[in-house]
Design a protein around this motif. Sequence first.
Motif, PDB file in Angstrom:
ATOM      1  N   GLN A   1       0.816  -1.214   0.000  1.00 36.39           N
ATOM      2  CA  GLN A   1       0.000   0.000   0.000  1.00 36.39           C
ATOM      3  C   GLN A   1       0.856   1.274   0.000  1.00 36.39           C
ATOM      4  O   GLN A   1       0.382   2.346  -0.343  1.00 36.39           O
ATOM      5  N   ALA A   2       2.104   1.160   0.422  1.00 37.79           N
ATOM      6  CA  ALA A   2       2.978   2.325   0.594  1.00 37.79           C
ATOM      7  C   ALA A   2       3.175   3.150  -0.677  1.00 37.79           C
ATOM      8  O   ALA A   2       3.041   4.384  -0.637  1.00 37.79           O
ATOM      9  N   PRO A   3       3.487   2.530  -1.833  1.00 33.73           N
ATOM     10  CA  PRO A   3       3.728   3.354  -3.023  1.00 33.73           C
ATOM     11  C   PRO A   3       2.531   4.224  -3.428  1.00 33.73           C
ATOM     12  O   PRO A   3       2.707   5.307  -3.975  1.00 33.73           O
ATOM     13  N   ALA A   4       1.326   3.773  -3.118  1.00 30.66           N
ATOM     14  CA  ALA A   4       0.123   4.529  -3.477  1.00 30.66           C
ATOM     15  C   ALA A   4      -0.315   5.489  -2.376  1.00 30.66           C
ATOM     16  O   ALA A   4      -1.353   6.146  -2.492  1.00 30.66           O
ATOM     17  N   GLY A   5       0.440   5.569  -1.293  1.00 29.17           N
ATOM     18  CA  GLY A   5       0.095   6.502  -0.217  1.00 29.17           C
ATOM     19  C   GLY A   5      -0.931   5.959   0.758  1.00 29.17           C
ATOM     20  O   GLY A   5      -1.642   6.727   1.393  1.00 29.17           O
ATOM     21  N   TYR A   6      -1.036   4.666   0.894  1.00 28.60           N
ATOM     22  CA  TYR A   6      -1.935   4.022   1.847  1.00 28.60           C
ATOM     23  C   TYR A   6      -3.396   4.434   1.640  1.00 28.60           C
ATOM     24  O   TYR A   6      -4.032   4.995   2.529  1.00 28.60           O
ATOM     25  N   PRO A   7      -3.964   4.139   0.479  1.00 25.67           N
ATOM     26  CA  PRO A   7      -5.326   4.599   0.201  1.00 25.67           C
ATOM     27  C   PRO A   7      -6.432   3.874   0.961  1.00 25.67           C
ATOM     28  O   PRO A   7      -7.512   4.435   1.151  1.00 25.67           O
ATOM     29  N   GLU A   8      -6.189   2.660   1.433  1.00 24.62           N
ATOM     30  CA  GLU A   8      -7.254   1.871   2.052  1.00 24.62           C
ATOM     31  C   GLU A   8      -7.451   2.242   3.514  1.00 24.62           C
ATOM     32  O   GLU A   8      -6.541   2.137   4.330  1.00 24.62           O
ATOM     33  N   GLU A   9      -8.663   2.675   3.842  1.00 29.40           N
ATOM     34  CA  GLU A   9      -9.006   3.004   5.225  1.00 29.40           C
ATOM     35  C   GLU A   9      -9.531   1.755   5.920  1.00 29.40           C
ATOM     36  O   GLU A   9     -10.281   0.981   5.338  1.00 29.40           O
ATOM     37  N   ILE A  10      -9.129   1.582   7.177  1.00 28.87           N
ATOM     38  CA  ILE A  10      -9.590   0.458   7.985  1.00 28.87           C
ATOM     39  C   ILE A  10      -9.950   0.964   9.366  1.00 28.87           C
ATOM     40  O   ILE A  10      -9.657   2.106   9.722  1.00 28.87           O
ATOM     41  N   THR A  11     -10.598   0.109  10.127  1.00 27.31           N
ATOM     42  CA  THR A  11     -10.793   0.366  11.557  1.00 27.31           C
ATOM     43  C   THR A  11     -10.024  -0.713  12.290  1.00 27.31           C
ATOM     44  O   THR A  11     -10.082  -1.885  11.933  1.00 27.31           O
ATOM     45  N   THR A  12      -9.300  -0.304  13.292  1.00 27.56           N
ATOM     46  CA  THR A  12      -8.508  -1.241  14.070  1.00 27.56           C
ATOM     47  C   THR A  12      -8.721  -0.952  15.544  1.00 27.56           C
ATOM     48  O   THR A  12      -9.448  -0.023  15.901  1.00 27.56           O
ATOM     49  N   TYR A  13      -8.113  -1.744  16.399  1.00 24.52           N
ATOM     50  CA  TYR A  13      -8.317  -1.546  17.834  1.00 24.52           C
ATOM     51  C   TYR A  13      -7.117  -2.025  18.629  1.00 24.52           C
ATOM     52  O   TYR A  13      -6.262  -2.753  18.127  1.00 24.52           O
ATOM     53  N   ALA A  14      -7.091  -1.618  19.868  1.00 31.12           N
ATOM     54  CA  ALA A  14      -6.127  -2.118  20.847  1.00 31.12           C
ATOM     55  C   ALA A  14      -6.873  -2.299  22.159  1.00 31.12           C
ATOM     56  O   ALA A  14      -7.819  -1.566  22.453  1.00 31.12           O
ATOM     57  N   GLU A  15      -6.455  -3.272  22.931  1.00 32.38           N
ATOM     58  CA  GLU A  15      -7.035  -3.505  24.251  1.00 32.38           C
ATOM     59  C   GLU A  15      -5.926  -3.513  25.292  1.00 32.38           C
ATOM     60  O   GLU A  15      -4.858  -4.078  25.050  1.00 32.38           O
ATOM     61  N   PHE A  16      -6.223  -2.878  26.430  1.00 36.39           N
ATOM     62  CA  PHE A  16      -5.247  -2.739  27.493  1.00 36.39           C
ATOM     63  C   PHE A  16      -5.915  -3.012  28.839  1.00 36.39           C
ATOM     64  O   PHE A  16      -6.944  -2.404  29.141  1.00 36.39           O
ATOM     65  N   PRO A  17      -5.342  -3.864  29.656  1.00 32.77           N
ATOM     66  CA  PRO A  17      -5.870  -4.048  31.015  1.00 32.77           C
ATOM     67  C   PRO A  17      -5.378  -2.927  31.928  1.00 32.77           C
ATOM     68  O   PRO A  17      -4.265  -2.429  31.763  1.00 32.77           O
ATOM     69  N   LEU A  18      -6.213  -2.527  32.854  1.00 30.37           N
ATOM     70  CA  LEU A  18      -5.836  -1.520  33.855  1.00 30.37           C
ATOM     71  C   LEU A  18      -6.366  -1.945  35.217  1.00 30.37           C
ATOM     72  O   LEU A  18      -7.518  -2.375  35.323  1.00 30.37           O
ATOM     73  N   VAL A  19      -5.549  -1.802  36.236  1.00 27.38           N
ATOM     74  CA  VAL A  19      -6.005  -1.980  37.613  1.00 27.38           C
ATOM     75  C   VAL A  19      -6.368  -0.602  38.128  1.00 27.38           C
ATOM     76  O   VAL A  19      -5.556   0.324  38.091  1.00 27.38           O
ATOM     77  N   VAL A  20      -7.615  -0.449  38.589  1.00 24.86           N
ATOM     78  CA  VAL A  20      -8.117   0.884  38.952  1.00 24.86           C
ATOM     79  C   VAL A  20      -8.346   1.066  40.445  1.00 24.86           C
ATOM     80  O   VAL A  20      -8.801   2.128  40.873  1.00 24.86           O
ATOM     81  N   LYS A  21      -7.995   0.082  41.240  1.00 21.56           N
ATOM     82  CA  LYS A  21      -8.284   0.115  42.679  1.00 21.56           C
ATOM     83  C   LYS A  21      -7.850   1.415  43.348  1.00 21.56           C
ATOM     84  O   LYS A  21      -8.610   2.025  44.079  1.00 21.56           O
ATOM     85  N   ASP A  22      -6.639   1.852  43.116  1.00 18.40           N
ATOM     86  CA  ASP A  22      -6.119   3.039  43.790  1.00 18.40           C
ATOM     87  C   ASP A  22      -6.092   4.277  42.898  1.00 18.40           C
ATOM     88  O   ASP A  22      -5.410   5.252  43.210  1.00 18.40           O
ATOM     89  N   CYS A  23      -6.825   4.246  41.803  1.00 25.07           N
ATOM     90  CA  CYS A  23      -6.824   5.365  40.844  1.00 25.07           C
ATOM     91  C   CYS A  23      -7.748   6.489  41.283  1.00 25.07           C
ATOM     92  O   CYS A  23      -8.846   6.252  41.794  1.00 25.07           O
ATOM     93  N   THR A  24      -7.305   7.705  41.025  1.00 19.71           N
ATOM     94  CA  THR A  24      -8.193   8.864  41.042  1.00 19.71           C
ATOM     95  C   THR A  24      -8.662   9.072  39.606  1.00 19.71           C
ATOM     96  O   THR A  24      -8.153   8.415  38.682  1.00 19.71           O
ATOM     97  N   ASP A  25      -9.577   9.976  39.391  1.00 21.27           N
ATOM     98  CA  ASP A  25      -9.992  10.303  38.023  1.00 21.27           C
ATOM     99  C   ASP A  25      -8.782  10.711  37.193  1.00 21.27           C
ATOM    100  O   ASP A  25      -8.605  10.261  36.061  1.00 21.27           O
TER     101      ASP A  25
END
Length: 135
Positions: free
Chosen positions: A49-73
């Motif tokens: 896709q690089a030579p054409a400037g990456y014309p194809e649009e996609i949707t992607t994602y990432a997932e991350f675990p978080l421990v929130v016990k001692d978190c403030t906002d």
Amino acid sequence: METASAIELVDHTVYKPGWTFTAREHTKRFESAIVVRVDYPARNSNRDQAPAGYPEEITTYAEFPLVVKDCTDEDLYAALLQVIMSIEEHEAREFLRVRPTHWAPFHPHRVDGMRRWAARNGRSDLLPDLQFGIA
């Protein structure tokens, strides 16, 4: 912070157009934990896709675990910002290429690229690169 409160705060987070944040509880597996999923628009970064400037649009994602016990906002928002920066870094590593072959020296979906980047950052684990997928 209660996990329900953290989930609500994550679900109300706004970043760039097309980016969505959702959270789910992860307490059956880990005390006071949530999993944050970030769906975001991107371009198909495959080498062909690089030579054409990456014309194809996609949707992607990432997932991350978080421990929130001692978190403030504020702590939760700082953790989300770290997630965002990790995503932006991941995408940058996909798109940094070298002509004429369009080789990506730090490509986060290639073991050699993962290893090069980890070594430059004083790490040996490749786990951070394994949190990304295509929706």
